[in-house]
Design an enzyme around this catalytic site. Sequence first.
Site, mmCIF file in Angstrom:
data_model
loop_
_atom_site.group_PDB
_atom_site.id
_atom_site.type_symbol
_atom_site.label_atom_id
_atom_site.label_comp_id
_atom_site.label_asym_id
_atom_site.label_seq_id
_atom_site.Cartn_x
_atom_site.Cartn_y
_atom_site.Cartn_z
ATOM 1 N N ASP A 176 -0.198 16.999 4.787
ATOM 2 C CA ASP A 176 -0.693 15.766 5.356
ATOM 3 C C ASP A 176 -2.290 15.967 5.369
ATOM 4 O OD1 ASP A 176 -1.158 13.160 6.797
ATOM 5 O OD2 ASP A 176 1.210 13.472 7.043
ATOM 6 N N ASP B 223 -4.771 15.991 0.179
ATOM 7 C CA ASP B 223 -4.799 14.690 -0.218
ATOM 8 C C ASP B 223 -3.904 14.552 -1.256
ATOM 9 O OD1 ASP B 223 -5.592 12.147 -1.122
ATOM 10 O OD2 ASP B 223 -7.460 12.659 -1.193
ATOM 11 N N VAL B 224 -2.772 13.687 -1.293
ATOM 12 C CA VAL B 224 -1.895 13.722 -2.178
ATOM 13 C C VAL B 224 -2.312 12.908 -3.489
ATOM 14 C CG1 VAL B 224 0.129 14.003 -0.851
ATOM 15 C CG2 VAL B 224 -0.670 11.356 -1.451
ATOM 16 N N ASN C 280 7.104 12.329 0.146
ATOM 17 C CA ASN C 280 7.018 11.289 1.158
ATOM 18 C C ASN C 280 5.742 10.624 1.572
ATOM 19 O OD1 ASN C 280 8.724 10.544 4.013
ATOM 20 N ND2 ASN C 280 6.737 11.218 4.561
ATOM 21 N N TYR D 273 2.204 -3.517 -2.339
ATOM 22 C CA TYR D 273 3.068 -2.646 -1.633
ATOM 23 C C TYR D 273 4.326 -2.652 -2.534
ATOM 24 C CZ TYR D 273 6.290 -0.331 1.365
ATOM 25 O OH TYR D 273 7.083 0.558 2.306
ATOM 26 N N LYS E 164 5.960 0.877 -4.972
ATOM 27 C CA LYS E 164 7.552 1.309 -4.341
ATOM 28 C C LYS E 164 8.142 1.049 -5.699
ATOM 29 C CE LYS E 164 6.471 3.140 -0.459
ATOM 30 N NZ LYS E 164 6.512 4.334 0.014
ATOM 31 N N THR F 183 9.130 3.714 12.812
ATOM 32 C CA THR F 183 8.209 4.834 12.397
ATOM 33 C C THR F 183 6.803 4.164 12.823
ATOM 34 O OG1 THR F 183 7.776 4.409 10.040
ATOM 35 C CG2 THR F 183 9.507 6.026 10.808
#
Length: 253
Positions: free
Chosen positions: A37, A63-64, A90, A158, A162, A193
Amino acid sequence: MGRLSGKVAIVTGAASGQGAAEARLFASEGAKVVATDIQTELLEKVVKEIQENGGEAIAVNHDVTNEEQWQEVVNEAVTTYGKLDVLVNNAGIGGAPGFALIDDVDLASWNKFMTVNATSQFLGIKSVIPEIRKNGGGSIVNISSMAGLVGGAAGIHYTASKGAIRLLTKDAAVELGPDRIRVNSVHPGFIDTPMVSVVTEDAELTKAALQGIPLGRAAQPEEVAKLVLFLASDDASYITGAEIAIDGGATAK
């Protein structure tokens, strides 16, 4: 024997929410977890908790969206634990910035959502393939959203990001099937969450959200983690290219 005994797993976005739940559950089921993360302090707390409960895990700042950092994470996994079996893609963004009408979404926002949510998963898959191949196969689980299955009234950037994950997953599943690498996507709905705090902190928004869910409640991140655990484990040995909604029935309407 846990369901992931002997396996090494990378879990991104593991500092909170679903990622933290997945990292904890994986470790409790015997996996050696490489938790990553950009929220280093929170991530280290999650890893410390895992270790205090007898699990094996390390924390890696990551950093993905950075291809070089992906390779560093894979190298860290192999250096520390000797191999790699599982990737859980994730990490992602959503929340308030993800709720906007088309007229209000600028190109910078569009690019950010596509990069963080979709491009990052492509980079993850590409980076882990060589090591998972060495083991004769493994599992990749891509976390999408129910917004990747149906359109919405707001948040085109968004939703598009996705949705991209859904077909990225299917293509990878077809291509990597001969290598016995299974690739599946999980599509959570209203999960309690930090990412959905913009909804849960507003009673009216929460009421409206729950009205669209046949089960009438939000899910806990641990419920999603159990599905991800199944897909990562050998129990799902003949499941690949699947898209699985975990949304209380919202997309069934």
